[in-house]
Design an enzyme around this catalytic site. Structure first.
Site, PDB file in Angstrom:
ATOM      1  N   GLY A   1      11.890 -26.566  21.109  1.00  0.00           N
ATOM      2  CA  GLY A   1      12.158 -27.196  22.315  1.00  0.00           C
ATOM      3  C   GLY A   1      10.872 -28.411  22.441  1.00  0.00           C
ATOM      4  O   GLY A   1      10.455 -28.326  23.602  1.00  0.00           O
ATOM      5  N   ALA A   2      10.863 -29.237  21.406  1.00  0.00           N
ATOM      6  CA  ALA A   2       9.568 -30.085  21.835  1.00  0.00           C
ATOM      7  C   ALA A   2      10.455 -31.558  21.831  1.00  0.00           C
ATOM      8  O   ALA A   2       9.588 -32.397  21.722  1.00  0.00           O
ATOM      9  CB  ALA A   2       9.066 -30.093  20.183  1.00  0.00           C
ATOM     10  N   ASN A   3      11.643 -31.563  22.343  1.00  0.00           N
ATOM     11  CA  ASN A   3      12.041 -32.728  22.719  1.00  0.00           C
ATOM     12  C   ASN A   3      11.701 -33.319  24.265  1.00  0.00           C
ATOM     13  O   ASN A   3      11.884 -34.305  24.589  1.00  0.00           O
ATOM     14  CB  ASN A   3      13.628 -33.000  22.674  1.00  0.00           C
ATOM     15  CG  ASN A   3      14.190 -31.661  23.515  1.00  0.00           C
ATOM     16  OD1 ASN A   3      14.061 -30.446  23.219  1.00  0.00           O
ATOM     17  ND2 ASN A   3      14.940 -32.223  24.646  1.00  0.00           N
ATOM     18  N   THR A   4      11.070 -32.495  24.917  1.00  0.00           N
ATOM     19  CA  THR A   4      10.635 -32.621  26.153  1.00  0.00           C
ATOM     20  C   THR A   4       9.679 -31.544  26.759  1.00  0.00           C
ATOM     21  O   THR A   4       9.224 -30.762  26.067  1.00  0.00           O
ATOM     22  CB  THR A   4      12.109 -32.446  27.314  1.00  0.00           C
ATOM     23  OG1 THR A   4      11.648 -32.958  28.617  1.00  0.00           O
ATOM     24  CG2 THR A   4      12.735 -31.140  27.396  1.00  0.00           C
TER      25      THR A   4
ATOM     26  N   ILE B   1       6.533 -29.282  28.144  1.00  0.00           N
ATOM     27  CA  ILE B   1       5.433 -28.689  27.447  1.00  0.00           C
ATOM     28  C   ILE B   1       5.420 -28.926  25.873  1.00  0.00           C
ATOM     29  O   ILE B   1       4.490 -29.323  25.033  1.00  0.00           O
ATOM     30  CB  ILE B   1       5.170 -27.399  27.709  1.00  0.00           C
ATOM     31  CG1 ILE B   1       4.807 -27.037  29.232  1.00  0.00           C
ATOM     32  CG2 ILE B   1       3.728 -26.767  27.039  1.00  0.00           C
ATOM     33  CD1 ILE B   1       5.084 -25.756  29.520  1.00  0.00           C
ATOM     34  N   GLY B   2       6.809 -28.670  25.300  1.00  0.00           N
ATOM     35  CA  GLY B   2       6.876 -28.777  23.605  1.00  0.00           C
ATOM     36  C   GLY B   2       6.529 -30.300  23.334  1.00  0.00           C
ATOM     37  O   GLY B   2       5.812 -30.582  22.335  1.00  0.00           O
TER      38      GLY B   2
ATOM     39  N   SER C   1       4.289 -16.225  30.698  1.00  0.00           N
ATOM     40  CA  SER C   1       4.676 -16.981  31.937  1.00  0.00           C
ATOM     41  C   SER C   1       3.782 -15.918  32.720  1.00  0.00           C
ATOM     42  O   SER C   1       3.931 -14.573  32.705  1.00  0.00           O
ATOM     43  CB  SER C   1       5.983 -17.379  32.299  1.00  0.00           C
ATOM     44  OG  SER C   1       5.694 -17.393  33.817  1.00  0.00           O
TER      45      SER C   1
ATOM     46  N   TYR D   1      14.690 -13.890  34.334  1.00  0.00           N
ATOM     47  CA  TYR D   1      13.273 -14.559  33.453  1.00  0.00           C
ATOM     48  C   TYR D   1      12.325 -13.942  33.294  1.00  0.00           C
ATOM     49  O   TYR D   1      11.552 -13.993  32.078  1.00  0.00           O
ATOM     50  CB  TYR D   1      13.284 -15.869  34.365  1.00  0.00           C
ATOM     51  CG  TYR D   1      12.168 -16.850  33.798  1.00  0.00           C
ATOM     52  CD1 TYR D   1      12.551 -17.757  32.782  1.00  0.00           C
ATOM     53  CD2 TYR D   1      11.032 -16.707  34.561  1.00  0.00           C
ATOM     54  CE1 TYR D   1      11.572 -18.537  32.268  1.00  0.00           C
ATOM     55  CE2 TYR D   1       9.885 -17.829  33.850  1.00  0.00           C
ATOM     56  CZ  TYR D   1      10.329 -18.732  33.054  1.00  0.00           C
ATOM     57  OH  TYR D   1       9.317 -19.463  32.476  1.00  0.00           O
TER      58      TYR D   1
HETATM   59  N1  LIG Z   1       7.054 -25.425  33.527  1.00  0.00           N
HETATM   60  C1  LIG Z   1       6.220 -24.136  33.955  1.00  0.00           C
HETATM   61  O1  LIG Z   1       6.047 -24.149  35.136  1.00  0.00           O
HETATM   62  C2  LIG Z   1       6.391 -23.242  33.061  1.00  0.00           C
HETATM   63  C3  LIG Z   1       5.536 -21.925  33.700  1.00  0.00           C
HETATM   64  C4  LIG Z   1       5.338 -20.805  32.727  1.00  0.00           C
HETATM   65  C5  LIG Z   1       6.070 -20.724  31.554  1.00  0.00           C
HETATM   66  N2  LIG Z   1       6.751 -21.894  31.157  1.00  0.00           N
HETATM   67  C6  LIG Z   1       7.453 -21.830  29.744  1.00  0.00           C
HETATM   68  O2  LIG Z   1       7.073 -22.816  28.847  1.00  0.00           O
HETATM   69  C7  LIG Z   1       8.112 -22.951  27.989  1.00  0.00           C
HETATM   70  C8  LIG Z   1       8.321 -24.595  27.880  1.00  0.00           C
HETATM   71  O3  LIG Z   1       8.932 -25.167  29.125  1.00  0.00           O
HETATM   72  P1  LIG Z   1       8.859 -26.453  30.007  1.00  0.00           P
HETATM   73  O4  LIG Z   1       8.363 -26.045  31.310  1.00  0.00           O
HETATM   74  O5  LIG Z   1       8.513 -27.353  29.052  1.00  0.00           O
HETATM   75  O6  LIG Z   1      10.575 -26.551  30.098  1.00  0.00           O
HETATM   76  P2  LIG Z   1      11.691 -27.555  29.719  1.00  0.00           P
HETATM   77  O7  LIG Z   1      10.909 -28.924  30.070  1.00  0.00           O
HETATM   78  O8  LIG Z   1      12.912 -27.503  30.532  1.00  0.00           O
HETATM   79  O9  LIG Z   1      11.717 -27.482  28.277  1.00  0.00           O
HETATM   80  C9  LIG Z   1      12.356 -26.497  27.565  1.00  0.00           C
HETATM   81  C10 LIG Z   1      12.874 -26.760  26.248  1.00  0.00           C
HETATM   82  O10 LIG Z   1      13.541 -25.576  25.593  1.00  0.00           O
HETATM   83  C11 LIG Z   1      14.678 -26.014  25.004  1.00  0.00           C
HETATM   84  N3  LIG Z   1      15.724 -25.160  24.919  1.00  0.00           N
HETATM   85  C12 LIG Z   1      16.497 -24.648  25.893  1.00  0.00           C
HETATM   86  N4  LIG Z   1      17.428 -23.965  25.361  1.00  0.00           N
HETATM   87  C13 LIG Z   1      17.390 -23.996  24.175  1.00  0.00           C
HETATM   88  C14 LIG Z   1      18.181 -23.577  23.367  1.00  0.00           C
HETATM   89  N5  LIG Z   1      19.192 -22.688  23.436  1.00  0.00           N
HETATM   90  N6  LIG Z   1      17.771 -23.451  21.800  1.00  0.00           N
HETATM   91  C15 LIG Z   1      16.718 -24.481  21.603  1.00  0.00           C
HETATM   92  N7  LIG Z   1      15.925 -25.135  22.437  1.00  0.00           N
HETATM   93  C16 LIG Z   1      16.337 -24.665  23.928  1.00  0.00           C
HETATM   94  C17 LIG Z   1      15.021 -27.413  25.930  1.00  0.00           C
HETATM   95  O11 LIG Z   1      16.004 -28.046  24.971  1.00  0.00           O
HETATM   96  P3  LIG Z   1      17.303 -29.133  25.624  1.00  0.00           P
HETATM   97  O12 LIG Z   1      15.911 -30.501  26.165  1.00  0.00           O
HETATM   98  O13 LIG Z   1      17.942 -29.513  24.996  1.00  0.00           O
HETATM   99  O14 LIG Z   1      17.616 -28.293  27.210  1.00  0.00           O
HETATM  100  C18 LIG Z   1      13.786 -28.067  25.973  1.00  0.00           C
HETATM  101  O15 LIG Z   1      13.589 -28.653  24.918  1.00  0.00           O
HETATM  102  C19 LIG Z   1       9.165 -22.089  28.247  1.00  0.00           C
HETATM  103  O16 LIG Z   1       9.031 -21.207  27.372  1.00  0.00           O
HETATM  104  C20 LIG Z   1       8.876 -21.885  29.638  1.00  0.00           C
HETATM  105  O17 LIG Z   1       9.312 -20.540  30.001  1.00  0.00           O
HETATM  106  C21 LIG Z   1       7.055 -22.975  31.909  1.00  0.00           C
END
Ligand SMILES: NC(=O)c1ccc[n+]([C@@H]2O[C@H](COP(=O)([O-])OP(=O)(O)OC[C@H]3O[C@@H](n4cnc5c(N)ncnc54)[C@H](OP(=O)(O)O)[C@@H]3O)[C@@H](O)[C@H]2O)c1
Length: 276
Positions: free
Chosen positions: A8-11, A13-14, A136, A163
């Protein structure tokens, strides 16, 4: 140059994490479900003119796809120095993965379990392999309920709790793996990245997002922490640890329960054994 795979590195935290590693001149493999979005991310990462970027198509919604993507990694790369299990989603509606699992459990946790188990031999070939799991603080609301792993077994769905269940599973997997990896060169650690301004909040009503946004930190902050866990010598002997940005690293009683972690590990192995 180290080899790093980030799901999930296209957007979010990744992508920020990939940016940190690319700036340091590493070889980053971005594992993304949408190849078009991944190409855009690759272009962005290549603009830093250091390091090397490859794309692998990975849809965590399907165990068969995870299996194929992992096999392609095994065929094409000799070792993995750092595996970052980052991809994740938050959904308010009950949905099922291709294999019938409740979607947050299936995508956030079970698919990453299979991914990690398949790639572990490559991580073990690195001088100091690192496995980093995005958990999380929401794990505090979570519990492990094998009777509702499958979507059609869920009677009363609560998206936030579900979640939390998936994030507790991420943390427990990190702990169980850490125990198995004791006395090897590979470590397994997990983190809460803070409340991070990313697309994960895309399904929230706009007014709620406006309020929450006031408390969110940029993805570059957890990205720096992940870089530190991967390469800072202070992490050389930390295994089975859980750290948190913004809030104290509180672990629920369930997250500290090693028997629960071992049971989930064994149950998960049974669920994905067809691919191992
Ligand atoms: N943001 C927060 O406040 C927060 C807090 C605690 C933990 N986290 C954890 O941090 C991690 C990254 O989250 P983020 O905030 O960076 O979220 P994000 O911006 O929504 O990015 C999530 C990434 O996961 C990918 N993804 C979703 N479903 C997928 C699938 N079926 N197969 C492959 N890739 C998939 C998305 O791809 P697409 O772009 O194609 O959808 C995107 O690249 C997650 O595990 C999240 O639970 C985040």
């Amino acid at each position: 140059m180290k080899t790093i795979i980030i799901t999930g590195a296209n957007t979010g935290i990744g992508l920020a994490t990939a940016t940190e590693f690319i700036k340091d001149g590493h070889h980053v493999i971005i594992a993304c479900r949408n190849v078009q979005k991944a190409q855009q991310a690759k272009q962005h990462l290549e603009s830093f003119a250091t390091g090397k970027v490859d794309i692998i198509q990975l849809d965590l919604n399907s165990l068969e796809n995870v299996n194929q993507a992992a096999n392609s990694i095994i065929e094409n790369y000799e070792k993995i120095d750092v595996l970052v299990n980052n991809a994740g989603l938050m959904t308010p509606t009950l949905e099922a993965t291709e294999d019938g699992y409740e979607k947050q459990f299936g995508v956030n946790y079970l698919a990453h379990f299979l991914w990690t188990m398949k790639l572990l031999p490559l991580v073990q070939k690195a001088e100091r392999g690192r496995i980093i799991h995005l958990a999380s603080m929401m794990h505090l609301l979570g519990s492990i309920k094998p009777e509702i792993f499958k979507a059609d077994q869920v009677k009363q769905y609560n998206g936030v709790r579900s979640y939390g269940n998936s994030k507790l599973a991420n943390l427990l997997f990190s702990n169980a793996l850490a125990e198995k990896l004791e006395s090897t060169q590979v470590t397994s650690n997990s983190l809460h990245p803070g409340g991070v301004d990313s697309e994960i909040y895309r399904e929230l009503p706009k007014y709620q997002y406006k309020v929450i946004k006031l408390f969110l930190i940029p993805p570059s902050k957890p990205a720096k922490l992940i870089n530190k866990i991967a390469f800072d010598p202070s992490w050389n002997h930390r295994n089975g640890d859980y750290v948190s940005l913004q809030t104290p690293a509180m672990r629920s009683a369930k997250a500290k329960d090693m028997q629960l972690a071992r049971n989930l590990y064994e149950q998960s192995l049974a669920l994905v054994q067809h691919y191992l």
